[in-house]
Scaffold this active site. Sequence first.
Site, PDB file in Angstrom:
ATOM      1  N   ARG A   5      41.746 -65.767  15.184  1.00  0.00           N
ATOM      2  CA  ARG A   5      42.342 -66.174  16.463  1.00  0.00           C
ATOM      3  C   ARG A   5      43.853 -66.324  16.357  1.00  0.00           C
ATOM      4  O   ARG A   5      44.579 -65.949  17.272  1.00  0.00           O
ATOM      5  CB  ARG A   5      41.659 -67.412  17.012  1.00  0.00           C
ATOM      6  CG  ARG A   5      42.124 -68.725  16.494  1.00  0.00           C
ATOM      7  CD  ARG A   5      41.169 -69.835  16.820  1.00  0.00           C
ATOM      8  NE  ARG A   5      39.849 -69.554  16.318  1.00  0.00           N
ATOM      9  CZ  ARG A   5      38.785 -69.345  17.088  1.00  0.00           C
ATOM     10  NH1 ARG A   5      38.884 -69.413  18.380  1.00  0.00           N
ATOM     11  NH2 ARG A   5      37.627 -69.094  16.543  1.00  0.00           N
ATOM     12  N   THR A   6      44.341 -66.866  15.263  1.00  0.00           N
ATOM     13  CA  THR A   6      45.796 -67.037  15.138  1.00  0.00           C
ATOM     14  C   THR A   6      46.482 -65.678  15.036  1.00  0.00           C
ATOM     15  O   THR A   6      47.518 -65.433  15.642  1.00  0.00           O
ATOM     16  CB  THR A   6      46.128 -67.906  13.905  1.00  0.00           C
ATOM     17  OG1 THR A   6      45.449 -69.156  14.024  1.00  0.00           O
ATOM     18  CG2 THR A   6      47.610 -68.168  13.803  1.00  0.00           C
ATOM     19  N   LYS A  11      46.878 -57.366  -6.400  1.00  0.00           N
ATOM     20  CA  LYS A  11      47.353 -56.770  -7.653  1.00  0.00           C
ATOM     21  C   LYS A  11      48.271 -57.735  -8.385  1.00  0.00           C
ATOM     22  O   LYS A  11      48.888 -57.379  -9.379  1.00  0.00           O
ATOM     23  CB  LYS A  11      48.091 -55.467  -7.356  1.00  0.00           C
ATOM     24  CG  LYS A  11      47.209 -54.407  -6.730  1.00  0.00           C
ATOM     25  CD  LYS A  11      48.039 -53.240  -6.216  1.00  0.00           C
ATOM     26  CE  LYS A  11      47.173 -52.355  -5.322  1.00  0.00           C
ATOM     27  NZ  LYS A  11      47.975 -51.621  -4.360  1.00  0.00           N
ATOM     28  N   ARG A  43      50.037 -66.338   7.152  1.00  0.00           N
ATOM     29  CA  ARG A  43      48.992 -67.331   6.863  1.00  0.00           C
ATOM     30  C   ARG A  43      48.640 -67.170   5.399  1.00  0.00           C
ATOM     31  O   ARG A  43      48.433 -66.042   4.920  1.00  0.00           O
ATOM     32  CB  ARG A  43      47.775 -67.056   7.747  1.00  0.00           C
ATOM     33  CG  ARG A  43      46.454 -67.689   7.304  1.00  0.00           C
ATOM     34  CD  ARG A  43      46.382 -69.161   7.626  1.00  0.00           C
ATOM     35  NE  ARG A  43      46.420 -69.391   9.057  1.00  0.00           N
ATOM     36  CZ  ARG A  43      45.460 -69.991   9.738  1.00  0.00           C
ATOM     37  NH1 ARG A  43      44.375 -70.410   9.134  1.00  0.00           N
ATOM     38  NH2 ARG A  43      45.590 -70.187  11.027  1.00  0.00           N
ATOM     39  N   HIS A  71      50.908 -76.119  10.363  1.00  0.00           N
ATOM     40  CA  HIS A  71      50.519 -75.032  11.262  1.00  0.00           C
ATOM     41  C   HIS A  71      51.329 -75.232  12.539  1.00  0.00           C
ATOM     42  O   HIS A  71      50.787 -75.598  13.585  1.00  0.00           O
ATOM     43  CB  HIS A  71      49.014 -75.120  11.524  1.00  0.00           C
ATOM     44  CG  HIS A  71      48.426 -73.920  12.200  1.00  0.00           C
ATOM     45  ND1 HIS A  71      49.158 -72.793  12.504  1.00  0.00           N
ATOM     46  CD2 HIS A  71      47.168 -73.678  12.638  1.00  0.00           C
ATOM     47  CE1 HIS A  71      48.369 -71.915  13.100  1.00  0.00           C
ATOM     48  NE2 HIS A  71      47.168 -72.428  13.191  1.00  0.00           N
TER      49      HIS A  71
END
Lengths: 138, 304
Positions: free
Chosen positions: B52-53, B81, B102, B130
């Site tokens: 959703r974000t 990696k 995020r 957030h």
Amino acid sequence: MNIDAIQNGIVIDHITAGRGMRIYELLGLDALDVSVALIKNAVSHQTGGKKDIIKIDSDMSVNFDVLGFVDPGVTVNIIRDGQLVEKRRIDMPERLTNVIRCKNPRCITSTERAIDHVFKLTDRKNKVYRCVYCETKA
Amino acid sequence: MKRSVIDILDLTPAELEALIATALDIIDHPDQYARRCAGKKLATLFFEPSTRTRLSFEAAMYELGGSVLSVTDAASSSASKGESVSDTAKVVSCYADIIAMRHPKEGAALVAAQAASIPVINAGDGGHCHPTQTLADLLTIRREKGAFSGLTIGLCGDLKFGRTVHSLINAMARYPDNRFVLISPEELKLPSYVKKDVLAERGIPYVQTTSLEEAMPELDVLYMTRVQRERFFNEEDYLRLKDSYILDAAKLRTAKSDLCVMHPLPRVNEIAVDVDDDPRACYFKQVLNGKYMRMALILKLLEL
């Protein structure tokens, strides 16, 4: 107990009794190839109580942030040719870089390579430092 | 000069006002913003899933006429990696004009912001911050209540680990005459450092209670959060406590007629679906408001 006076070097004085070894370790003095004296539980002529003293017989630079973090209020005496040329009282630093490490396993510092561990002073009264990345208390 | 937003407190109250003004203008005149980011690229770097974000950021950029480069999971990125966050940020700076990131590690967005040559928006760094969720919350409060002051704000559920709760308290504590009602189980009370450093320090009144029903009549805003099963040491406590924080139509009977019910979503059981049609339910409006605030923030950071 007598320790010879030093000609060129540093005397870290008025260390709270018991904190000398922590400062010794954080400054990496064990790795030095010069005379270093750590005197524990010396008698303070100012207060009559106990204090620790570190004498370093070398013209090295000292990380004052370490001193201010571990024991704000210590004094650093710079000795040149057997004379005291500078006396400095060390206060808490606003920021600490690579002095201590963040213990929070969820902090980015636990995985990111080549990252400085930086803490900022957030509460001077209670001597609280927090990681600049995750805000965890030192 | 490049600006990034890692924490809601990176924005001054004046900047927040400006963002809200922009968001309200976008709502009123979407056509005027439809080409504002033409030729600009947003990179959404999501090292943990948050559909959703990410969709909100991407919708925001598309509605501004920009385009999106998307990394949706670490398995498909160079992070798998062993590339550092710093290096990833430097590389992406060569391709995009702004980053929304995020990451599961706390402080990752700050590391990216320090390394990147373009603005970085923290889209959630572990349990830490957030800020764009808080922007969504603030626009919702402004649109529903008309002001950020003189409110009794109830926060209900997981107040211990809920980063959205801590950010909202930080943000609302900057405005006068607000009062907080902290509704949580004993095990999930607001951490003492938030109470001490934010509320007590500024003389902001607050009460703690375990009863949502008792608190309900006095609330202007009710911010529900999910009580998370994994936070409990035993299943019995979880089952007993989660039921006390299911908001349903019956519990809303004693609430003010203009209560604003919010939730950062996703919800599980804590708001019954019979609340959804109540005019006081604002959590889906909150989602939409999040998109508008992300649009406003992208414009600000791109200096457009």
